[in-house]
Design a protein around this motif. Structure first.
Motif, PDB file in Angstrom:
ATOM      1  N   GLU A  66     -29.291 -27.807  40.966  1.00 15.03           N
ATOM      2  CA  GLU A  66     -30.522 -28.532  40.648  1.00 15.03           C
ATOM      3  C   GLU A  66     -30.185 -29.862  39.982  1.00 15.03           C
ATOM      4  O   GLU A  66     -29.321 -29.930  39.119  1.00 15.03           O
ATOM      5  CB  GLU A  66     -31.414 -27.709  39.699  1.00 15.03           C
ATOM      6  N   LYS A  67     -30.902 -30.904  40.434  1.00 22.09           N
ATOM      7  CA  LYS A  67     -30.683 -32.242  39.883  1.00 22.09           C
ATOM      8  C   LYS A  67     -32.000 -32.824  39.405  1.00 22.09           C
ATOM      9  O   LYS A  67     -33.077 -32.412  39.823  1.00 22.09           O
ATOM     10  CB  LYS A  67     -30.080 -33.166  40.939  1.00 22.09           C
ATOM     11  N   LYS A  68     -31.868 -33.809  38.541  1.00 23.58           N
ATOM     12  CA  LYS A  68     -33.044 -34.489  38.000  1.00 23.58           C
ATOM     13  C   LYS A  68     -32.717 -35.972  37.941  1.00 23.58           C
ATOM     14  O   LYS A  68     -31.601 -36.359  37.587  1.00 23.58           O
ATOM     15  CB  LYS A  68     -33.304 -33.936  36.599  1.00 23.58           C
ATOM     16  N   MET A  69     -33.689 -36.793  38.283  1.00 23.28           N
ATOM     17  CA  MET A  69     -33.456 -38.230  38.266  1.00 23.28           C
ATOM     18  C   MET A  69     -33.592 -38.761  36.841  1.00 23.28           C
ATOM     19  O   MET A  69     -34.556 -38.473  36.146  1.00 23.28           O
ATOM     20  CB  MET A  69     -34.436 -38.953  39.186  1.00 23.28           C
ATOM     21  N   GLY A  70     -32.591 -39.502  36.426  1.00 23.22           N
ATOM     22  CA  GLY A  70     -32.609 -40.094  35.091  1.00 23.22           C
ATOM     23  C   GLY A  70     -33.372 -41.405  35.094  1.00 23.22           C
ATOM     24  O   GLY A  70     -33.795 -41.898  36.145  1.00 23.22           O
ATOM     25  N   ILE A  71     -33.517 -41.996  33.932  1.00 24.34           N
ATOM     26  CA  ILE A  71     -34.263 -43.259  33.832  1.00 24.34           C
ATOM     27  C   ILE A  71     -33.534 -44.396  34.554  1.00 24.34           C
ATOM     28  O   ILE A  71     -34.144 -45.410  34.889  1.00 24.34           O
ATOM     29  CB  ILE A  71     -34.537 -43.646  32.358  1.00 24.34           C
ATOM     30  N   ASP A  72     -32.242 -44.202  34.813  1.00 23.57           N
ATOM     31  CA  ASP A  72     -31.474 -45.215  35.535  1.00 23.57           C
ATOM     32  C   ASP A  72     -31.593 -45.065  37.057  1.00 23.57           C
ATOM     33  O   ASP A  72     -30.998 -45.816  37.817  1.00 23.57           O
ATOM     34  CB  ASP A  72     -29.999 -45.174  35.126  1.00 23.57           C
ATOM     35  N   GLY A  73     -32.377 -44.045  37.481  1.00 18.06           N
ATOM     36  CA  GLY A  73     -32.583 -43.827  38.917  1.00 18.06           C
ATOM     37  C   GLY A  73     -31.510 -42.974  39.584  1.00 18.06           C
ATOM     38  O   GLY A  73     -31.563 -42.748  40.792  1.00 18.06           O
ATOM     39  N   HIS A 131     -27.917 -28.418  34.901  1.00 22.84           N
ATOM     40  CA  HIS A 131     -27.219 -27.354  34.161  1.00 22.84           C
ATOM     41  C   HIS A 131     -25.721 -27.665  34.079  1.00 22.84           C
ATOM     42  O   HIS A 131     -24.886 -26.937  34.607  1.00 22.84           O
ATOM     43  CB  HIS A 131     -27.476 -26.008  34.839  1.00 22.84           C
ATOM     44  N   LYS A 132     -25.404 -28.750  33.387  1.00 23.60           N
ATOM     45  CA  LYS A 132     -24.018 -29.241  33.341  1.00 23.60           C
ATOM     46  C   LYS A 132     -23.058 -28.236  32.708  1.00 23.60           C
ATOM     47  O   LYS A 132     -21.959 -28.025  33.202  1.00 23.60           O
ATOM     48  CB  LYS A 132     -23.948 -30.557  32.562  1.00 23.60           C
ATOM     49  N   LYS A 133     -23.441 -27.634  31.593  1.00 24.42           N
ATOM     50  CA  LYS A 133     -22.547 -26.693  30.907  1.00 24.42           C
ATOM     51  C   LYS A 133     -22.302 -25.448  31.755  1.00 24.42           C
ATOM     52  O   LYS A 133     -21.186 -24.930  31.789  1.00 24.42           O
ATOM     53  CB  LYS A 133     -23.104 -26.322  29.538  1.00 24.42           C
ATOM     54  N   LEU A 134     -23.329 -24.989  32.428  1.00 23.59           N
ATOM     55  CA  LEU A 134     -23.180 -23.826  33.305  1.00 23.59           C
ATOM     56  C   LEU A 134     -22.242 -24.163  34.461  1.00 23.59           C
ATOM     57  O   LEU A 134     -21.366 -23.374  34.816  1.00 23.59           O
ATOM     58  CB  LEU A 134     -24.552 -23.387  33.822  1.00 23.59           C
ATOM     59  N   ARG A 135     -22.410 -25.341  35.034  1.00 20.75           N
ATOM     60  CA  ARG A 135     -21.525 -25.788  36.118  1.00 20.75           C
ATOM     61  C   ARG A 135     -20.079 -25.889  35.617  1.00 20.75           C
ATOM     62  O   ARG A 135     -19.145 -25.467  36.295  1.00 20.75           O
ATOM     63  CB  ARG A 135     -21.965 -27.153  36.658  1.00 20.75           C
ATOM     64  N   SER A 136     -19.898 -26.446  34.413  1.00 24.49           N
ATOM     65  CA  SER A 136     -18.556 -26.580  33.847  1.00 24.49           C
ATOM     66  C   SER A 136     -17.914 -25.215  33.620  1.00 24.49           C
ATOM     67  O   SER A 136     -16.717 -25.030  33.866  1.00 24.49           O
ATOM     68  CB  SER A 136     -18.610 -27.351  32.523  1.00 24.49           C
ATOM     69  N   ALA A 137     -18.696 -24.257  33.146  1.00 26.51           N
ATOM     70  CA  ALA A 137     -18.176 -22.902  32.922  1.00 26.51           C
ATOM     71  C   ALA A 137     -17.714 -22.290  34.240  1.00 26.51           C
ATOM     72  O   ALA A 137     -16.597 -21.765  34.340  1.00 26.51           O
ATOM     73  CB  ALA A 137     -19.244 -22.030  32.266  1.00 26.51           C
TER      74      ALA A 137
END
Length: 198
Positions: free
Chosen positions: A118-125, A131-137
């Motif tokens: 799952e991804k989300k668009m940041g204010i920079d577009g 879920h960065k920590k879950l992906r890293s694990a």
């Protein structure tokens, strides 16, 4: 820095260092080899770049350290269901074989792939993973898999799956030094030299 034979329990090499580096690990193994001792395997904590230094030696990553890495990403009591389930899989690491662990990790990944991606668009577009920590694990387990079951793949070598034996020595040393608080640096060094008796 201490190198210990896991079979005999004998300390093979000790060196005082400010910081552990891969270069110092390599120098330690070279010194042990120079003394005529054949290094059949290395059990280590998984420092970056360490595995690639010893291409001709069998390497086991400490299962305890791998679990600690995952705990830092997920905590002991994760809140998301995907994290809870990955933590359950991780806790099986030191108690199962390669096939069972890989099977459990792969089953977890198949179940949670969409959630993980799952991804989300940041204010920079730009789209970023949520879920960065879950992906890293997950990536830590996946990337370290070649070294997590070396003990199992080479059962005849009697390789431990953790660095507990040497970690226990360091705990004992710290307790003894605490009991002798106030020693000068020179006396501390003499105490440590006697403790390890290389």
């Amino acid at each position: 820095m201490v190198f210990k034979d896991s079979l005999s329990g004998q300390v093979l090499y000790k060196q005082y260092v400010k910081h552990e580096t891969n270069k110092l690990y390599l120098a330690g193994i070279e010194e042990i080899s120079r003394r005529g001792i054949k290094v059949q395997s290395i059990i280590c904590d998984g420092r970056k770049g360490l595995f690639s230094l010893f291409e001709d030696v069998t390497i086991q990553m400490c299962n305890f350290h791998q679990v600690a890495i995952i705990r830092r990403y997920l905590t002991k009591r994760p809140k998301m269901q995907a994290s809870k389930e990955l933590w359950e899989v991780t806790q099986l690491l030191a108690r199962t074989d390669r096939e069972s662990f890989e099977g459990g990790l792969n089953a977890w990944y198949l179940k949670w792939t969409d959630f993980l991606n799952e991804k989300k668009m940041g204010i920079d577009g730009k789209n970023r993973y949520i879920h960065k920590k879950l992906r890293s694990a997950y990536n830590s387990l996946k990337n370290n898999m070649p070294w997590l079951f070396t003990w199992y793949d080479n059962i005849g070598l009697e390789i431990p799956n953790t660095t507990n034996a040497i970690d226990g020595m360091f705990s004992d040393l710290k307790n003894k030094l605490r009991n002798h608080n106030g020693l000068s640096m020179a006396r501390k060094i003499r105490f440590i030299d006697e403790f390890f008796k290389v």
